[in-house]
Design a protein around this motif. Sequence first.
Motif, PDB file in Angstrom:
ATOM      1  N   GLU A   9       0.804  -5.762  -3.224  1.00  0.00           N
ATOM      2  CA  GLU A   9       0.714  -4.372  -2.788  1.00  0.00           C
ATOM      3  C   GLU A   9       1.415  -4.166  -1.460  1.00  0.00           C
ATOM      4  O   GLU A   9       2.069  -3.161  -1.234  1.00  0.00           O
ATOM      5  CB  GLU A   9      -0.756  -3.958  -2.674  1.00  0.00           C
ATOM      6  CG  GLU A   9      -0.963  -2.516  -2.267  1.00  0.00           C
ATOM      7  CD  GLU A   9      -0.381  -1.558  -3.280  1.00  0.00           C
ATOM      8  OE1 GLU A   9      -0.044  -0.432  -2.894  1.00  0.00           O
ATOM      9  OE2 GLU A   9      -0.233  -1.957  -4.442  1.00  0.00           O
ATOM     10  N   SER A  13       4.522  -1.675  -0.823  1.00  0.00           N
ATOM     11  CA  SER A  13       4.485  -0.583   0.148  1.00  0.00           C
ATOM     12  C   SER A  13       5.629  -0.689   1.151  1.00  0.00           C
ATOM     13  O   SER A  13       6.154   0.318   1.620  1.00  0.00           O
ATOM     14  CB  SER A  13       3.141  -0.562   0.875  1.00  0.00           C
ATOM     15  OG  SER A  13       2.950  -1.759   1.578  1.00  0.00           O
ATOM     16  N   TRP A 171     -12.351   1.805  -6.066  1.00  0.00           N
ATOM     17  CA  TRP A 171     -11.764   2.722  -5.093  1.00  0.00           C
ATOM     18  C   TRP A 171     -12.608   2.924  -3.837  1.00  0.00           C
ATOM     19  O   TRP A 171     -12.073   3.336  -2.798  1.00  0.00           O
ATOM     20  CB  TRP A 171     -11.535   4.090  -5.750  1.00  0.00           C
ATOM     21  CG  TRP A 171     -10.410   4.089  -6.746  1.00  0.00           C
ATOM     22  CD1 TRP A 171     -10.504   3.831  -8.082  1.00  0.00           C
ATOM     23  CD2 TRP A 171      -9.034   4.346  -6.493  1.00  0.00           C
ATOM     24  NE1 TRP A 171      -9.268   3.912  -8.674  1.00  0.00           N
ATOM     25  CE2 TRP A 171      -8.339   4.240  -7.721  1.00  0.00           C
ATOM     26  CE3 TRP A 171      -8.302   4.685  -5.338  1.00  0.00           C
ATOM     27  CZ2 TRP A 171      -6.965   4.439  -7.832  1.00  0.00           C
ATOM     28  CZ3 TRP A 171      -6.935   4.887  -5.450  1.00  0.00           C
ATOM     29  CH2 TRP A 171      -6.279   4.755  -6.685  1.00  0.00           C
ATOM     30  N   PRO A 240      -6.211   1.006  -7.651  1.00  0.00           N
ATOM     31  CA  PRO A 240      -5.526   1.270  -6.382  1.00  0.00           C
ATOM     32  C   PRO A 240      -4.456   0.232  -6.060  1.00  0.00           C
ATOM     33  O   PRO A 240      -3.490   0.527  -5.370  1.00  0.00           O
ATOM     34  CB  PRO A 240      -6.653   1.242  -5.352  1.00  0.00           C
ATOM     35  CG  PRO A 240      -7.744   0.445  -5.985  1.00  0.00           C
ATOM     36  CD  PRO A 240      -7.640   0.704  -7.457  1.00  0.00           C
ATOM     37  N   HIS A 263       0.055   7.486  -7.655  1.00  0.00           N
ATOM     38  CA  HIS A 263      -1.032   7.117  -6.750  1.00  0.00           C
ATOM     39  C   HIS A 263      -1.389   8.306  -5.871  1.00  0.00           C
ATOM     40  O   HIS A 263      -0.510   8.995  -5.365  1.00  0.00           O
ATOM     41  CB  HIS A 263      -0.612   5.922  -5.892  1.00  0.00           C
ATOM     42  CG  HIS A 263      -1.747   5.162  -5.301  1.00  0.00           C
ATOM     43  ND1 HIS A 263      -2.529   5.676  -4.276  1.00  0.00           N
ATOM     44  CD2 HIS A 263      -2.247   3.928  -5.576  1.00  0.00           C
ATOM     45  CE1 HIS A 263      -3.453   4.778  -3.946  1.00  0.00           C
ATOM     46  NE2 HIS A 263      -3.306   3.719  -4.714  1.00  0.00           N
ATOM     47  N   LEU A 265      -2.552   8.447  -2.878  1.00  0.00           N
ATOM     48  CA  LEU A 265      -2.398   8.253  -1.445  1.00  0.00           C
ATOM     49  C   LEU A 265      -0.946   7.972  -1.077  1.00  0.00           C
ATOM     50  O   LEU A 265      -0.182   7.432  -1.885  1.00  0.00           O
ATOM     51  CB  LEU A 265      -3.278   7.091  -0.970  1.00  0.00           C
ATOM     52  CG  LEU A 265      -4.783   7.205  -1.201  1.00  0.00           C
ATOM     53  CD1 LEU A 265      -5.481   5.932  -0.721  1.00  0.00           C
ATOM     54  CD2 LEU A 265      -5.364   8.429  -0.489  1.00  0.00           C
ATOM     55  N   GLU A 269      -1.471   5.542   3.915  1.00  0.00           N
ATOM     56  CA  GLU A 269      -2.877   5.682   3.538  1.00  0.00           C
ATOM     57  C   GLU A 269      -3.300   4.560   2.602  1.00  0.00           C
ATOM     58  O   GLU A 269      -4.432   4.056   2.693  1.00  0.00           O
ATOM     59  CB  GLU A 269      -3.091   7.038   2.862  1.00  0.00           C
ATOM     60  CG  GLU A 269      -2.981   8.221   3.813  1.00  0.00           C
ATOM     61  CD  GLU A 269      -2.968   9.552   3.087  1.00  0.00           C
ATOM     62  OE1 GLU A 269      -3.346  10.557   3.694  1.00  0.00           O
ATOM     63  OE2 GLU A 269      -2.557   9.586   1.897  1.00  0.00           O
ATOM     64  N   ARG A 270      -2.419   4.150   1.718  1.00  0.00           N
ATOM     65  CA  ARG A 270      -2.741   3.055   0.794  1.00  0.00           C
ATOM     66  C   ARG A 270      -3.003   1.763   1.546  1.00  0.00           C
ATOM     67  O   ARG A 270      -3.887   0.983   1.185  1.00  0.00           O
ATOM     68  CB  ARG A 270      -1.594   2.872  -0.202  1.00  0.00           C
ATOM     69  CG  ARG A 270      -1.469   4.007  -1.204  1.00  0.00           C
ATOM     70  CD  ARG A 270      -0.127   4.021  -1.899  1.00  0.00           C
ATOM     71  NE  ARG A 270       0.007   2.958  -2.862  1.00  0.00           N
ATOM     72  CZ  ARG A 270       1.080   2.806  -3.643  1.00  0.00           C
ATOM     73  NH1 ARG A 270       2.090   3.659  -3.554  1.00  0.00           N
ATOM     74  NH2 ARG A 270       1.130   1.810  -4.499  1.00  0.00           N
ATOM     75  N   GLU A 271      -2.222   1.526   2.598  1.00  0.00           N
ATOM     76  CA  GLU A 271      -2.412   0.306   3.367  1.00  0.00           C
ATOM     77  C   GLU A 271      -3.736   0.319   4.130  1.00  0.00           C
ATOM     78  O   GLU A 271      -4.467  -0.671   4.170  1.00  0.00           O
ATOM     79  CB  GLU A 271      -1.249   0.121   4.329  1.00  0.00           C
ATOM     80  CG  GLU A 271      -1.349  -1.109   5.223  1.00  0.00           C
ATOM     81  CD  GLU A 271      -1.485  -2.394   4.428  1.00  0.00           C
ATOM     82  OE1 GLU A 271      -2.132  -3.323   4.938  1.00  0.00           O
ATOM     83  OE2 GLU A 271      -0.964  -2.461   3.298  1.00  0.00           O
ATOM     84  N   HIS A 273      -6.383   2.055   3.282  1.00  0.00           N
ATOM     85  CA  HIS A 273      -7.398   1.951   2.239  1.00  0.00           C
ATOM     86  C   HIS A 273      -7.542   0.512   1.757  1.00  0.00           C
ATOM     87  O   HIS A 273      -8.657   0.017   1.551  1.00  0.00           O
ATOM     88  CB  HIS A 273      -7.010   2.885   1.076  1.00  0.00           C
ATOM     89  CG  HIS A 273      -7.947   2.837  -0.079  1.00  0.00           C
ATOM     90  ND1 HIS A 273      -7.558   2.484  -1.363  1.00  0.00           N
ATOM     91  CD2 HIS A 273      -9.286   3.085  -0.161  1.00  0.00           C
ATOM     92  CE1 HIS A 273      -8.601   2.541  -2.163  1.00  0.00           C
ATOM     93  NE2 HIS A 273      -9.649   2.900  -1.474  1.00  0.00           N
ATOM     94  N   ARG A 274      -6.411  -0.176   1.591  1.00  0.00           N
ATOM     95  CA  ARG A 274      -6.448  -1.567   1.134  1.00  0.00           C
ATOM     96  C   ARG A 274      -7.237  -2.447   2.097  1.00  0.00           C
ATOM     97  O   ARG A 274      -8.064  -3.258   1.673  1.00  0.00           O
ATOM     98  CB  ARG A 274      -5.024  -2.113   1.001  1.00  0.00           C
ATOM     99  CG  ARG A 274      -4.971  -3.592   0.580  1.00  0.00           C
ATOM    100  CD  ARG A 274      -3.602  -4.185   0.762  1.00  0.00           C
ATOM    101  NE  ARG A 274      -3.183  -4.202   2.141  1.00  0.00           N
ATOM    102  CZ  ARG A 274      -3.611  -5.075   3.047  1.00  0.00           C
ATOM    103  NH1 ARG A 274      -4.510  -5.988   2.706  1.00  0.00           N
ATOM    104  NH2 ARG A 274      -3.187  -5.027   4.277  1.00  0.00           N
TER     105      ARG A 274
END
Length: 495
Positions: A9, A13, A171, A240, A263, A265, A269-271, A273-274
């Motif tokens: 991921e 990203s 999530w 996710p 996705h 986000l 934001e994904r990072e 959230h991860r």
Amino acid sequence: MSESPVRDEIASSKADKTASIDENSINSDAHDVDPKKLDKIYRKLDRRIIPALWCMYFLTSFGGNAYGNTLTMNRTAGHSLRQQLGLTRKDLSTASALYYVGYIVFDVPMNLIMTRVSPQSWLARIVLTVGLVYTCYSTLSNPGGLKAVRFISGMVGAGTWPGMSYYVSLWYPNDRSTRRIGYYFTAAQISAAVGGLVSAGVQKIDGNRGYTGWQWMYLIYGVITMAVGISLLWWLPDRPFKTGNESTNKLMVFYNRFFTPTHPLSAEEREIHRRDIQHRYVLLKWTFKDVVQVITDLRIWPIIIMYFGVVGCGIGISVFAATIITTNNPHLTDIQVSLLVAPIWLFDLAGILIMTPFADKFKKLRPVIFSFGCCIIICGLCVMTYAHGSWKKYGGLLISGFGLGPTVPICMSWSAEIFQERYGDVGTAVSAALVSGLGNLGSVTATYALYTGWPADIKRQFKYSNMILVLMLGISIIASGVTHFLRDKVRQVKN
């Protein structure tokens, strides 16, 4: 145990040219992330995920509520489902029990499949097949057909509730999950309330084009449900994070291209959230041995007992609410009875909205909040049983509805908290399926052995059936204390 899938991921990203990522934000520890920024991310996920799950649960719950209503719809004209199919009390109790047998048998395997495939596609499949089967209800003509289709309904719907709990765990961290489960669990209450209102309206078109009211109910419901099931393929986001290499199969490439939504986000934001939930992504590959370990973990059984009592009570009231109201006040019309069912589940909704936020904020008090809800249900059942006057008894139904609200979401989030910590992905999936599946034996008890399944108790206005539910709830309260004790004991052993 397999490694967390976060490396893929991160690489993905970084390669994303559509958004730039703040390097300081990426490299900082998850605990240093601004809580307000995290709250904003989860609110953004809420706007995308919760409405989809709410609609899914609303529609899959509506079928069961519709079934209870169709047993009494247009009975004065001799057109109710029960009258047209010539159903005896034994037929009704057997058909209701078979529905939950289908759930119990298939809950665990259905949820395990979900860990290996696209969760979004699997949830969409559930909604689509539920709609298809309920459409077939409109062609029923004999008791045997009803029993068969009730079992099939349970089979295709198996994995709905534990599947959504598993999906939420993908999530959201556990300290945010109970409230989210409560949010979409309100769909069951609204569904039950709307079911009464819709049945009241559909009864007015009884006989149109040669179809009775209950046939129109199933036709309309089935078609709408299938349409929503298809729409979930573009609405509900998948996992996710990637959990492995994408398939090179041409069919899967085509499917992923056209049936997998974007996705929700941004890359940044994904990072963030991860980093907040990456601890949850362990043991993404499991074996039968891992499943056995979860099943043989002593902590799962008191949670199952907790669920057994509250879901048995909830289903008993849901399926037989119209029958209970009619028995207490036989002078009401069919439409009045349908309208009186709705407020019960609005009280249930209020219980969810008021109490589930406390279960998330004060996780150590989950057994206390659960037990408090059970005590409210017990008070309602006692009022239903011993109060004088049909309207006072109806008040007991409303009180019970309020207490039911927070109990089921607490069971599901607590099982995820306990078993994800030790077993990871398979722990979340299997524990949710076991709690939902075996706990639904309470539903079998309520629908097969109590109320209309106990003919002698009808003359007593279901006095003994209500008191057996009180006993079941008392055992659930004890089980919540045992769960709390075992959880703390396991922690002490680990330390």
